[in-house]
Design a protein around this motif. Sequence first.
Motif, PDB file in Angstrom:
ATOM      1  N   TYR A 124     -17.517  11.799  19.010  1.00 38.03           N
ATOM      2  CA  TYR A 124     -18.537  10.832  19.426  1.00 38.03           C
ATOM      3  C   TYR A 124     -19.659  10.698  18.402  1.00 38.03           C
ATOM      4  O   TYR A 124     -20.127   9.608  18.119  1.00 38.03           O
ATOM      5  N   THR A 125     -20.104  11.833  17.860  1.00 38.65           N
ATOM      6  CA  THR A 125     -21.249  11.750  16.948  1.00 38.65           C
ATOM      7  C   THR A 125     -20.821  11.876  15.485  1.00 38.65           C
ATOM      8  O   THR A 125     -21.635  11.662  14.594  1.00 38.65           O
ATOM      9  N   ALA A 134     -28.316  13.554  20.365  1.00 34.50           N
ATOM     10  CA  ALA A 134     -27.260  13.324  21.354  1.00 34.50           C
ATOM     11  C   ALA A 134     -27.461  14.201  22.578  1.00 34.50           C
ATOM     12  O   ALA A 134     -27.754  15.388  22.476  1.00 34.50           O
ATOM     13  N   ALA A 135     -27.314  13.573  23.728  1.00 37.34           N
ATOM     14  CA  ALA A 135     -27.387  14.265  25.021  1.00 37.34           C
ATOM     15  C   ALA A 135     -28.731  14.942  25.249  1.00 37.34           C
ATOM     16  O   ALA A 135     -28.851  15.800  26.115  1.00 37.34           O
ATOM     17  N   GLN A 136     -29.743  14.543  24.502  1.00 40.36           N
ATOM     18  CA  GLN A 136     -31.047  15.190  24.648  1.00 40.36           C
ATOM     19  C   GLN A 136     -32.195  14.181  24.739  1.00 40.36           C
ATOM     20  O   GLN A 136     -32.939  14.176  25.719  1.00 40.36           O
ATOM     21  N   GLN A 174     -16.750  13.898  28.243  1.00 44.76           N
ATOM     22  CA  GLN A 174     -16.352  12.862  27.287  1.00 44.76           C
ATOM     23  C   GLN A 174     -14.979  13.128  26.672  1.00 44.76           C
ATOM     24  O   GLN A 174     -14.515  12.351  25.862  1.00 44.76           O
ATOM     25  N   LEU A 223     -21.158  18.109  28.764  1.00 44.15           N
ATOM     26  CA  LEU A 223     -21.116  16.727  28.285  1.00 44.15           C
ATOM     27  C   LEU A 223     -19.846  16.476  27.481  1.00 44.15           C
ATOM     28  O   LEU A 223     -19.166  15.459  27.664  1.00 44.15           O
ATOM     29  N   PRO A 259     -31.850  21.848  26.153  1.00 41.98           N
ATOM     30  CA  PRO A 259     -30.657  21.383  25.434  1.00 41.98           C
ATOM     31  C   PRO A 259     -29.829  22.537  24.896  1.00 41.98           C
ATOM     32  O   PRO A 259     -29.696  22.710  23.688  1.00 41.98           O
ATOM     33  N   VAL A 268     -28.799  10.419  28.547  1.00 46.26           N
ATOM     34  CA  VAL A 268     -28.635  10.186  27.112  1.00 46.26           C
ATOM     35  C   VAL A 268     -27.224  10.616  26.705  1.00 46.26           C
ATOM     36  O   VAL A 268     -26.809  11.736  26.978  1.00 46.26           O
ATOM     37  N   GLY A 269     -26.523   9.703  26.080  1.00 45.69           N
ATOM     38  CA  GLY A 269     -25.159  10.017  25.674  1.00 45.69           C
ATOM     39  C   GLY A 269     -25.068  10.419  24.216  1.00 45.69           C
ATOM     40  O   GLY A 269     -26.012  11.012  23.671  1.00 45.69           O
ATOM     41  N   SER A 270     -23.948  10.082  23.595  1.00 46.26           N
ATOM     42  CA  SER A 270     -23.717  10.517  22.217  1.00 46.26           C
ATOM     43  C   SER A 270     -23.561   9.358  21.238  1.00 46.26           C
ATOM     44  O   SER A 270     -23.899   9.487  20.075  1.00 46.26           O
ATOM     45  N   ILE A 271     -23.008   8.248  21.722  1.00 50.52           N
ATOM     46  CA  ILE A 271     -22.733   7.135  20.805  1.00 50.52           C
ATOM     47  C   ILE A 271     -23.827   6.090  20.947  1.00 50.52           C
ATOM     48  O   ILE A 271     -24.053   5.581  22.046  1.00 50.52           O
ATOM     49  N   ARG A 305     -24.975  22.973  28.574  1.00 46.92           N
ATOM     50  CA  ARG A 305     -25.077  21.545  28.835  1.00 46.92           C
ATOM     51  C   ARG A 305     -24.249  20.759  27.806  1.00 46.92           C
ATOM     52  O   ARG A 305     -23.632  19.748  28.126  1.00 46.92           O
TER      53      ARG A 305
END
Lengths: 572, 313
Positions: free
Chosen positions: B82-83, A247-249, B276, B272, B264, A78-81, B268
């Motif tokens: 990114y977010t 994100a990432a989860q 990125q 990530l 999470p 799982v990424g962010s965008i 971690r």
Amino acid sequence: MSQYWDSYWKKSINRRRVLAGGSTAAVGIASMALAGCGDDDDDDNGTGNNTDALTPTAATPSTEQPVKGGTLRALTNVGSIFDPHRTNTPAESVSLWGAVGNMLLRFDHKNNGAPTGDLAAALPEIPADGLTLTFKLRPEAKWQQKAPVNGRAVTAEDIKASFDRIRDPATVSPRAGGFGAVESITAIDPTTVQFKLKTPQADLLSVIADQYNFVIPKEIAARGKDAITTVADVIGSGPYELTEFVAAQKFSMKRRADGYWRPNTSWLDGYEYLHQTDPQQAMNAIRAGQADAVGTTADLAKTIENDKNFVITRAATTTRECLLINHNIERFKDPKVRLALQRAINRRQVYDTVFGGLGWVGGPMTPASPSWVLPDSELEKLPGFGKREDEIKEAKALLSAAGLANGFEETVITVTAFDTEKIHDVVVSNLKDIGVTVKTENVGTDFAANFLPREVNRQYNLATTLFLSGGYPDAQLTLYHHSDTKVRGTRNYGDYSNKDLDAKLEKQSTVYDNNTRLPLVHEIQRDLINAPGPVWFGSRGGLTIWSSKVQNAASFPFVSSYYSAENVWIKA
Amino acid sequence: MSQFIIRRLLLSIPTLLIVSFLIFSMIRLNPESVVAARLGEGYTPEQQQQVMEEYGLNEPLVTEYIAWLGRVLRGDWGESAYTSEPVLEEMGPKILVTFELALIAVTVAVLIGVPIGVFSAMRQDRWPDYVLRSFAIFGLSVPGFLIATIVLAVLAKQFGWIPPIRYQTFRESPLENLAQMWMPALIVSLATAAQVMRFSRTMMLDVLRQDYIRTAWSKGLRERAIISQHALKNAMLPVITVLGLTMAALIGGTVAFESIFGLPGLGRHLILAANQKDFAVVQGVALFFAICVIVINLLVDVSYTVLDPRART
């Protein structure tokens, strides 16, 4: 070891169930799938490839009556965008948008991955000059019941807004370059959209069907670069709605409440994707019943091959491993030396040693493109695909003819990422067989930071590397071999230059009729094997383990894995 | 006491400045990698320029650093590229996960390590001492991530069971949360427990040789009273230092366990973001780790001075 997997599939799965391609993207391997329907008569050939496995089909086809219910739980990266036009990761495009959205065209797994209509009712009308593509849309397609669209019909304005957004430099979409030939897009009426081109571009249909080019509502597209940053912004016309994204989860989807406009195709209550990229932990999770689909490695897959609780699918990917040659180096301007390198590589050994047999030997086009790749029967007659001892003999003769009878010493750069360093070990050994002594320069573990700039800036002589691009001729041939490195051959990092080949590349690029185009594409592949730019090895595969409860899970090439959301169900 | 704390706080400012500048400058050493990470291959020069501007890579390093530092001091740690979420907001839930894991691990380590260390000291050079010391050496020498990998693989294969992989916060479901946390915390705590055990044993042996303990023995006090009332408090002072340092190390060092157990957490998150090239997040998390180490060390020093007034000078 390739024989191990071939015999495993022939032994354990009957003809209808042979697969080869897990929708690996659906479980997060940034690779792709090519499924295969078995044909017991088609055994290994000289390349060691099992060509049965290269015909796309569903991985776990079922003749049972679909039932509604159940959540399919998969582990992925799982990424962010989750903006499909901006992301670079398949989890968000294939897995998320593949369930939430639709595309104008999509790849048809029943037709070797050729583009077919999705929101478009059919392939476009194209006049003789090839400069106008007119698409008629399906009037029944509806957006999900979310503001601001509230279930209205998908229109030509939405198509125009989506592709204009991808093309707009302000969006900074990695896919913008694919639409360089498009001059303008016009909504003729609510169900007709027209693409006007500067020059004919036969692969535009494949580019449109690429896994990232989903159609979004014009109201969302109008918000510009940051249009899709919250769950509320994710509005598609597909069968499932996004309910959560961390994100990432993790991310989750549920079946759309107002009903999908393609009736009787969405059976699951929803999907739940969790982040886990370690194959061992993923295997633990599926063994413990906490996941229904996970990516895995050849070694781990062998540990459950006889367990009836699971189905293993395999897939060729469009990742291509290669030895990149810098043509600015004097020694490599001699075609005899390059051909010697082409002959020196033991491709089967690369995939057997590094990937446990899970890989397909190939030339300049990936074996994962069954419509375009040279057939194995022809490939095995070309340099680099024959018997090992003959290839070594021929390679040494070529070096001798080039005045390098005693071989030479060369520095080869590589990187510890995506198994490249392991492939490099095989390359070192193979080159030694023809008298080439390799001095290895490993640039570290950061591909983007340390390795890619070396390739882009031509700061290497030889490089063991890999590339990933779409499975169609322009993305595989023109992009890597055309001498116009500013526009057409932007990944021609070795500055390969062949004017005759340039002309052939440009010609095939404008031919919309595949029957006319195929011989041209085959000819280019033959040319590139006989006078290599990079030395191409083939494509690695991907493995997916499915819980046997999952029925009809899709298994296609990477670029069309988004089929997986439709017609999949879980047996009670 | 307050003067002591103020002095220590002032001393931590240059440390933070140096650390933050190093973090800020190191991740900007290769701007091209940022562009490649963001756009993949084959980007145009115009796209490259856009991304460079987006990430503030066109400005001189020092100018950018001072501007960033100013924003940090005002509570604006930037946004994820990114977010588009504020870095601090994104870090919040992840901090809780990592802190929970570290806190449980340290608690378990103390509960296991201290009694065993004391018991081992009381039975010095007898077989229980040898056995317990062997376990301690095992805990110290075998990496925790290896133990975790083997334990999970065996549990999954033999029993078809592993702890839940779907993370739930303590507020959402305390039982589910603890069901997921207990195993990684236990495995993380093994090495810490071994360290605490060995340290407790050494300190206890040292204290047990002191004159006042000999006096207590000669007065006819029972072993339990000597240990609990006279020896333990003095022996535990240095152990607090070890625990503080361990806690700081765990906060930044649980990344492998977070990956293996699907937690999470902050580690971690950092990995990530680093992959990125998400500058704002990497800077924020690294700065947070640095602050944690400094604050925990401060707390250790303060607790030390409370327990032993001689340390205030």
